[in-house]
Design a protein around this motif. Structure first.
Motif, PDB file in Angstrom:
ATOM      1  N   LEU A 149     -33.493  -9.056 -65.889  1.00  0.00           N
ATOM      2  CA  LEU A 149     -33.613  -9.734 -64.603  1.00  0.00           C
ATOM      3  C   LEU A 149     -35.008 -10.328 -64.431  1.00  0.00           C
ATOM      4  CD1 LEU A 149     -31.942 -10.323 -62.078  1.00  0.00           C
ATOM      5  CD2 LEU A 149     -32.956  -8.295 -61.013  1.00  0.00           C
ATOM      6  N   ALA A 150     -36.023  -9.621 -64.948  1.00  0.00           N
ATOM      7  CA  ALA A 150     -37.404 -10.093 -64.807  1.00  0.00           C
ATOM      8  C   ALA A 150     -37.704 -11.281 -65.707  1.00  0.00           C
ATOM      9  CB  ALA A 150     -38.371  -8.955 -65.126  1.00  0.00           C
ATOM     10  N   GLU A 151     -36.914 -11.451 -66.769  1.00  0.00           N
ATOM     11  CA  GLU A 151     -37.149 -12.512 -67.754  1.00  0.00           C
ATOM     12  C   GLU A 151     -38.602 -12.453 -68.246  1.00  0.00           C
ATOM     13  OE1 GLU A 151     -35.956 -16.085 -65.746  1.00  0.00           O
ATOM     14  OE2 GLU A 151     -33.858 -15.837 -66.338  1.00  0.00           O
ATOM     15  N   ASN A 152     -39.017 -11.251 -68.619  1.00  0.00           N
ATOM     16  CA  ASN A 152     -40.417 -10.999 -68.991  1.00  0.00           C
ATOM     17  C   ASN A 152     -40.607 -10.842 -70.495  1.00  0.00           C
ATOM     18  OD1 ASN A 152     -39.141  -8.592 -69.439  1.00  0.00           O
ATOM     19  ND2 ASN A 152     -40.393  -7.369 -68.056  1.00  0.00           N
ATOM     20  N   SER A 153     -39.793 -11.526 -71.286  1.00  0.00           N
ATOM     21  CA  SER A 153     -39.863 -11.352 -72.743  1.00  0.00           C
ATOM     22  C   SER A 153     -41.238 -11.701 -73.295  1.00  0.00           C
ATOM     23  CB  SER A 153     -38.778 -12.187 -73.428  1.00  0.00           C
ATOM     24  OG  SER A 153     -38.931 -13.559 -73.101  1.00  0.00           O
ATOM     25  N   ALA A 154     -41.895 -12.717 -72.732  1.00  0.00           N
ATOM     26  CA  ALA A 154     -43.227 -13.091 -73.219  1.00  0.00           C
ATOM     27  C   ALA A 154     -44.240 -11.998 -72.918  1.00  0.00           C
ATOM     28  CB  ALA A 154     -43.665 -14.405 -72.575  1.00  0.00           C
ATOM     29  N   ILE A 155     -44.142 -11.385 -71.730  1.00  0.00           N
ATOM     30  CA  ILE A 155     -45.047 -10.289 -71.358  1.00  0.00           C
ATOM     31  C   ILE A 155     -44.797  -9.080 -72.254  1.00  0.00           C
ATOM     32  CG2 ILE A 155     -45.691  -8.695 -69.505  1.00  0.00           C
ATOM     33  CD1 ILE A 155     -44.940 -10.867 -67.499  1.00  0.00           C
ATOM     34  N   LEU A 156     -43.520  -8.772 -72.491  1.00  0.00           N
ATOM     35  CA  LEU A 156     -43.168  -7.632 -73.349  1.00  0.00           C
ATOM     36  C   LEU A 156     -43.635  -7.869 -74.781  1.00  0.00           C
ATOM     37  CD1 LEU A 156     -41.722  -4.943 -73.841  1.00  0.00           C
ATOM     38  CD2 LEU A 156     -39.589  -6.219 -74.114  1.00  0.00           C
ATOM     39  N   ARG A 358     -54.088  -3.127 -69.867  1.00  0.00           N
ATOM     40  CA  ARG A 358     -53.935  -4.317 -69.029  1.00  0.00           C
ATOM     41  C   ARG A 358     -52.566  -4.964 -69.240  1.00  0.00           C
ATOM     42  NH1 ARG A 358     -59.468  -4.677 -70.269  1.00  0.00           N
ATOM     43  NH2 ARG A 358     -59.077  -5.875 -72.159  1.00  0.00           N
ATOM     44  N   ARG A 359     -52.145  -5.053 -70.498  1.00  0.00           N
ATOM     45  CA  ARG A 359     -50.837  -5.677 -70.766  1.00  0.00           C
ATOM     46  C   ARG A 359     -49.703  -4.786 -70.280  1.00  0.00           C
ATOM     47  NH1 ARG A 359     -51.369  -8.789 -76.650  1.00  0.00           N
ATOM     48  NH2 ARG A 359     -53.370  -9.821 -76.199  1.00  0.00           N
ATOM     49  N   ALA A 360     -49.870  -3.475 -70.383  1.00  0.00           N
ATOM     50  CA  ALA A 360     -48.853  -2.549 -69.877  1.00  0.00           C
ATOM     51  C   ALA A 360     -48.728  -2.668 -68.362  1.00  0.00           C
ATOM     52  CB  ALA A 360     -49.203  -1.121 -70.264  1.00  0.00           C
ATOM     53  N   GLU A 361     -49.852  -2.847 -67.683  1.00  0.00           N
ATOM     54  CA  GLU A 361     -49.825  -3.000 -66.224  1.00  0.00           C
ATOM     55  C   GLU A 361     -49.083  -4.277 -65.825  1.00  0.00           C
ATOM     56  OE1 GLU A 361     -53.948  -2.835 -65.269  1.00  0.00           O
ATOM     57  OE2 GLU A 361     -54.003  -0.628 -65.133  1.00  0.00           O
ATOM     58  N   ARG A 400     -46.012   8.181 -71.445  1.00  0.00           N
ATOM     59  CA  ARG A 400     -46.789   7.835 -72.628  1.00  0.00           C
ATOM     60  C   ARG A 400     -46.471   6.400 -73.050  1.00  0.00           C
ATOM     61  NH1 ARG A 400     -44.248   8.318 -77.588  1.00  0.00           N
ATOM     62  NH2 ARG A 400     -42.056   8.947 -77.507  1.00  0.00           N
ATOM     63  N   TYR A 401     -47.399   5.831 -73.773  1.00  0.00           N
ATOM     64  CA  TYR A 401     -47.232   4.446 -74.214  1.00  0.00           C
ATOM     65  C   TYR A 401     -46.305   4.407 -75.430  1.00  0.00           C
ATOM     66  CZ  TYR A 401     -50.973   3.009 -71.080  1.00  0.00           C
ATOM     67  OH  TYR A 401     -51.715   2.747 -69.963  1.00  0.00           O
ATOM     68  N   THR A 402     -45.267   3.598 -75.317  1.00  0.00           N
ATOM     69  CA  THR A 402     -44.323   3.402 -76.411  1.00  0.00           C
ATOM     70  C   THR A 402     -44.195   1.903 -76.666  1.00  0.00           C
ATOM     71  OG1 THR A 402     -42.338   3.170 -75.031  1.00  0.00           O
ATOM     72  CG2 THR A 402     -43.053   5.416 -75.580  1.00  0.00           C
ATOM     73  N   ALA A 403     -43.309   1.546 -77.574  1.00  0.00           N
ATOM     74  CA  ALA A 403     -43.113   0.132 -77.878  1.00  0.00           C
ATOM     75  C   ALA A 403     -42.539  -0.636 -76.694  1.00  0.00           C
ATOM     76  CB  ALA A 403     -42.191  -0.018 -79.088  1.00  0.00           C
TER      77      ALA A 403
END
Length: 562
Positions: A149-156, A358-361, A400-403
């Motif tokens: 829904l977010a269409e956040n593929s570039a951010i991911l 920063r990218r995770a946020e 925790r940080y994952t992929a």
């Protein structure tokens, strides 16, 4: 969309062809008639793993063919990348042949590997069954719905690139972070390996050349024996007079004045003696060369064995051994400058960690923004599916940080007014899960380019008015794409724009399944069977006809208004 499905010798289906159309297609029939076999056949033609038991008893082969039409431009591009082409209208054919020993898959007549087919088949058809409901219960899958829904593929993607970089730096630091004893042991080993390889002075191609020379040297002994025999015949020894000595005596005798031989014959004889003497000298020179080569045999053998031992340890060719040598030197240098390298990596890791956070946020924020829209839209659809008063919330916990980020996301739901929201797994029934998944599919229906959705047992755990609402929602979803639904409920079947009956029969002692398109009174009869079971009365038929007419009228009005 899936336009046509042809099945031969799959389970109880001997042969059938099914025309699917745009809009909502429903499959109905008695339990065990073979509705699930249709889904199995579709899975097979999409490249999924199949069992030999799927082949009809007594048959050697089974065939499933599917005709797809008007596929998306993205799907056309993926086909092209894999060496296949749809026609100008986006049409192509997939055919899968199953056999007891193996099988083949062809796309437009060309062989295609099942793995390649699976890499893009999910763009053709999305099959939703009970396993999807179970996936919905697992919070580990919930981020996926928000991301769509977010269409956040570039951010991911940006986050995942930094995540891989961060892990690479951390792994390298871990390699360097060893105690002094281990460090010294490692340096000693590398130093020994470097000295051992450098002392041998390795040259590419030497091993094969030496093996050829060694083989030649081993053959010298036989040749020397033959040469010695020949030279003995010519030279003789203390006990036997050789041929050349005998020829010398003959020359001496010819030289006596008492013999009067023609000069030409004497000259010819003397010339022949010189030829024999030259031949003896040539044999002697060749023997000396062979003797020299045979004396190098031990040295050749030692060199070959040395290289062979090193190849067992460091690589099966001179090139690999030299590459091992260079790598060992680099490792030794890195360890020698461990402190400098460690300081550099620690600084790089700290910078990467800051960028990763920063990218995770940004990723988390995109999901938070999407969650409100997701909750509102899914709740709206659920209310239309007879779940009035339902409340849906998205819980975010930093983990925790994952992929996939650092978000532990879980959907919480309250199905009754006044109750607090709880995890889906604790309160949702089978019917509620089916409606939840249908609502999610409805909300996300315009976020992908899958042209065909298949719902297998979407009606699990529901009936009555709820079933009616589910059917209407399925029809709405089918307004923008093809929907195929296997159902046991008349309320859902009545909403279809295309109704297919799956029937099982026994002929000549064999079981057969047939697929028939229903229209008019035949469709009313099938709806009446679903509603009344074995006791189909005129009243049930009238109710079925009224249900069908009501839905046809309502849906026609909705279609015109939309």
């Amino acid at each position: 969309m899936l336009e046509y499905l042809h099945i031969e010798n799959i389970a109880v289906i001997e042969q059938t062809g099914i025309d699917f159309r745009e809009g909502l297609n429903v499959l109905t029939g008695e339990t065990g008639a073979g509705k699930s076999i249709i889904i199995d056949a579709i899975n097979a033609v999409l490249g999924e793993r199949t069992s030999k038991e799927l082949i009809r008893a007594g048959c050697k082969n089974a065939v499933v063919s599917a005709v797809f039409s008007h596929v998306s431009e993205d799907t056309k591009a993926i086909l092209s990348e894999n060496g296949f082409q749809a026609d100008t209208d986006g049409n192509f054919v997939i055919q899968r042949t199953l056999s007891q020993s193996s099988g083949t898959i062809r796309l437009n007549g060309q062989p295609v590997a099942s793995g390649v087919l699976r890499s893009f088949s999910h763009r053709l058809i999305n099959i939703h069954g009970q396993h999807d409901n179970q996936a919905l219960l697992d919070p580990a899958n919930h981020y996926h719905y928000l991301d769509m829904l977010a269409e956040n593929s570039a951010i991911l993607q940006a986050y995942q690139e930094e995540f891989r970089h961060f892990n690479a730096l951390r792994s390298r630091l871990k390699e360097l972070d060893c105690d002094e004893d281990e460090k010294q042991r490692r340096m000693d080993l590398l130093t020994y390996q470097i000295r051992e390889l450098e002392s041998v002075d390795i040259h590419p191609g030497e091993y094969e050349t030496l093996k050829a020379k060694l083989l030649s040297a081993k053959n010298c002994e036989k040749q020397l024996k033959r040469l010695d025999d020949a030279l003995f015949c010519l030279n003789g020894d203390d006990e036997r007079i050789g041929a050349l000595s005998q020829l010398g005596e003959a020359i001496h005798a010819i030289g006596e004045e008492s013999l009067r031989l023609p000069k030409d014959e004497t000259a010819g004889f003397l010339s022949a003696v010189e030829v024999v003497r030259a031949f003896k000298d040539a044999l002697q020179d060749y023997r000396n060369d062979l003797l020299s080569a045979s004396e190098d045999l031990d040295a050749l053998q030692d060199r070959v064995e040395c290289l062979r031992d090193l190849m067992r340890k460091y690589g099966d060719s001179e090139e690999k051994m030299l590459a091992f040598l260079e790598n060992a030197k680099e490792q030794l240098e890195a360890i020698a400058f461990n402190d400098e390298e460690t300081a550099r990596l620690e600084e790089a890791l700290q910078a990467s960690q800051g960028e990763l956070i920063r990218r995770a946020e940004r990723l988390t924020q995109s999901r938070l923004n999407a969650s409100k829209d997701f909750e509102s839209k899914v709740t709206s659809v659920l209310e239309q599916l007879n779940m009035a008063g339902v409340r849906l919330q998205t819980e975010f916990i930093k983990g925790r940080y994952t992929a996939h980020g650092c978000d532990e996301i879980q959907f919480l739901i309250g199905t009754n007014a006044g109750e607090e929201v709880k995890p889906l797994s604790r309160i949702a029934s089978g019917g509620e899960l089916s409606r939840m998944m249908l609502a999610i599919k409805s909300v996300l229906s315009d976020k992908d380019d899958v042209d065909t959705l298949i719902f297998d047992e979407i009606d699990a755990g529901i009936s009555g008015r709820t079933a009616d609402r589910v059917g209407v929602q399925l029809r709405r979803v089918a307004g923008s794409r093809q929907v195929i639904c296997v159902t046991h409920l008349a309320q859902i079947a009545a909403t279809a724009s295309h109704h297919l009956l799956i029937e099982k029969s026994i002929r000549d002692g064999r079981t057969y399944t047939d697929v028939t398109e229903l229209n008019g009174q035949k469709r009313v009869e099938e709806l009446a069977r679903i509603m009344g079971g074995s006791n189909v009365t005129d009243g049930v038929r009238e109710a079925a006809a009224e249900l069908l007419h009501c839905h046809e009228t309502t849906l026609s009005e909705n279609d015109r208004s939309s």
